[in-house]
Design an enzyme around this catalytic site. Structure first.
Site, PDB file in Angstrom:
ATOM      1  N   HIS A  62       0.848  -1.195   0.000  1.00  0.00           N
ATOM      2  CA  HIS A  62       0.000   0.000   0.000  1.00  0.00           C
ATOM      3  C   HIS A  62       0.882   1.242   0.000  1.00  0.00           C
ATOM      4  CE1 HIS A  62       0.887  -0.581   4.255  1.00  0.00           C
ATOM      5  NE2 HIS A  62       0.436   0.632   4.531  1.00  0.00           N
ATOM      6  N   HIS A  64       1.452   3.907   1.904  1.00  0.00           N
ATOM      7  CA  HIS A  64       1.881   4.668   3.065  1.00  0.00           C
ATOM      8  C   HIS A  64       3.406   4.714   3.041  1.00  0.00           C
ATOM      9  CE1 HIS A  64      -1.944   4.536   5.796  1.00  0.00           C
ATOM     10  NE2 HIS A  64      -1.824   5.687   5.173  1.00  0.00           N
ATOM     11  N   ASP A  66       5.919   4.492   4.975  1.00  0.00           N
ATOM     12  CA  ASP A  66       6.824   3.528   5.614  1.00  0.00           C
ATOM     13  C   ASP A  66       6.884   2.201   4.881  1.00  0.00           C
ATOM     14  OD1 ASP A  66       4.137   3.189   6.479  1.00  0.00           O
ATOM     15  OD2 ASP A  66       4.773   2.013   8.209  1.00  0.00           O
ATOM     16  N   HIS A  67       6.154   2.111   3.764  1.00  0.00           N
ATOM     17  CA  HIS A  67       6.175   0.885   2.967  1.00  0.00           C
ATOM     18  C   HIS A  67       6.753   1.078   1.566  1.00  0.00           C
ATOM     19  CE1 HIS A  67       3.776  -1.729   5.708  1.00  0.00           C
ATOM     20  NE2 HIS A  67       3.478  -0.540   6.192  1.00  0.00           N
ATOM     21  N   ASP A 253      -0.574  -3.766   5.809  1.00  0.00           N
ATOM     22  CA  ASP A 253      -1.262  -3.237   6.982  1.00  0.00           C
ATOM     23  C   ASP A 253      -2.765  -3.467   6.848  1.00  0.00           C
ATOM     24  OD1 ASP A 253       1.248  -2.385   7.559  1.00  0.00           O
ATOM     25  OD2 ASP A 253       0.759  -0.257   7.731  1.00  0.00           O
ATOM     26  N   HIS A 313       5.804  -5.749  11.741  1.00  0.00           N
ATOM     27  CA  HIS A 313       5.268  -4.376  11.693  1.00  0.00           C
ATOM     28  C   HIS A 313       4.870  -3.893  13.092  1.00  0.00           C
ATOM     29  CE1 HIS A 313       2.569  -0.994  10.491  1.00  0.00           C
ATOM     30  NE2 HIS A 313       3.409  -0.916   9.466  1.00  0.00           N
TER      31      HIS A 313
END
Length: 364
Positions: A62, A64, A66-67, A253, A313
């Site tokens: 996805h 976001h 941090d990914h 997530d 995570h």
């Protein structure tokens, strides 16, 4: 055929001295498939036993930061370490709609020219994957612009019958994506090997008068043979049951899944990798932010009858056991919470640079 998973980043939100941002590598026959690429992933590669130059496919769960904030830097570093090769197959990158535009603009604004080809395949999300106010339709981004040659890949829509996305299929394996519920559209991936041909029943062949030789190979490869006496032997007559392949499920997530596909695809997986951002006492907060707790992850694992659950995570408040200081929140409590749901079945807490081997299955 070897297969293993190495975690490069097991923390949420941002990289820290104790946990890198989200990233893991599935290695199969020396080929590296990268799942998520948080900030600092290329540095984690350098600290590990893996070679980033062997990456052939990248999957982003996805959008976001941090990914996937580490992706432009990783691609540029790979280019610096490459030599131009017009015959080199492209690096295939899979992720939600909008990813192609992000990579393209990052390369354009930084005046970066990659010395290897890449192709971005985008998954079109559905509106029920996140709160209504958070959903963004990025289909307009590339409408009137020309992206770099070769970067244009497939636009992948949800298969309404299968309730999933078919990303890859060849003679050996299938890779599909399924929908998750998060603050923005998120996806999970399942990598499943196709069954291998069962062993030849040598005694049965001898009883039929077939001696070791070329006919064994033909039968093993699925071809019927005719003996000198006119008797036809089909592969099904002398082959034992097919040997199941390995199945790995990697979830982005989420606070849950969307539709029925996730449970079906993850059923009896050898390894399920599931986020557990906060502990069970923080479940309300976790759900509010589209995340899971150990209990939530374990409930899904139990429903799917998976063989091994790996949690990752983690909020940066949970320090790795070896690096826990006075006053730090212990990570082992998350392990206990998950195992209590699974009736004592062991749960693994991922740590940076941990490698998990997935052995091939044998004939029953």
């Amino acid at each position: 055929m070897s297969m293993d998973i190495t975690f490069l980043g097991t923390g949420s939100a941002y990289p820290s001295p104790t946990r890198g941002a989200s990233a893991l590598v599935l290695r199969r026959e020396g080929e590296c498939w990268l799942f998520d690429c948080g900030e600092g992933t290329q540095t984690q590669f350098m600290k590990s036993h893996l070679k980033a130059g062997r990456i052939t496919k990248i999957f982003i769960t996805h959008l976001h930061g941090d990914h996937f904030f580490g992706l432009p830097g990783l691609l540029c570093t790979l280019s610096l370490q490459s030599s131009p090769d017009l015959n080199k197959p492209p690096v295939d990158i899979y992720g939600p709609l909008g990813l192609r535009h992000f990579i393209w603009r990052s390369m354009e604004l930084s005046h970066s020219q990659l010395l290897f080809p890449y192709t971005v395949h985008e998954l079109v999300p559905t509106r029920d994957q996140c709160p209504t106010e958070e959903f963004r339709d990025f289909s307009y981004l590339d409408r009137d612009e020309v992206s770099p040659e070769g970067a244009q890949g497939r636009i992948l829509h949800l298969d309404p019958v299968e309730d999933s996305y078919l990303l890859i299929e060849d003679e050996q394996l299938v890779l599909k994506a399924f929908r998750l519920c998060h603050r923005i559209p998120s996806f999970g991936f399942v990598v499943e090997e196709k069954p291998r041909t069962g062993k030849l029943n040598v005694q049965k062949l001898k009883d039929l008068g077939v001696q070791p030789g070329p006919l064994y190979g033909k039968l093993k490869n699925g071809t019927a043979v005719v003996l000198e006496n006119g008797v036809t032997i089909s592969p099904s007559d002398v082959l034992e049951d097919p040997i199941p392949g390995r199945k790995i499920c990697i979830l982005g997530d989420c606070s849950g899944v969307v539709g029925d596909a996730a449970m079906k695809l993850c059923c009896e997986a050898d390894v399920l990798i599931h986020e557990a951002t906060l502990d069970d006492t923080q479940e309300e907060k976790a759900r509010e932010h589209g995340h899971s707790t150990p209990k939530m992850a374990a409930v899904f694992a139990k429903l799917c009858k998976v063989k091994k659950l790996v949690l990752t995570h983690f909020s940066q408040r949970y320090k790795p056991a070896a690096q826990r200081g006075e006053g730090d929140t212990g990570i082992t409590e998350l392990k206990r919470q998950a195992e209590s749901v699974l009736d004592g079945q062991e749960v693994t807490l991922a740590e940076d640079f941990m490698t998990i081997e997935i052995p091939m299955k044998k004939q029953k």
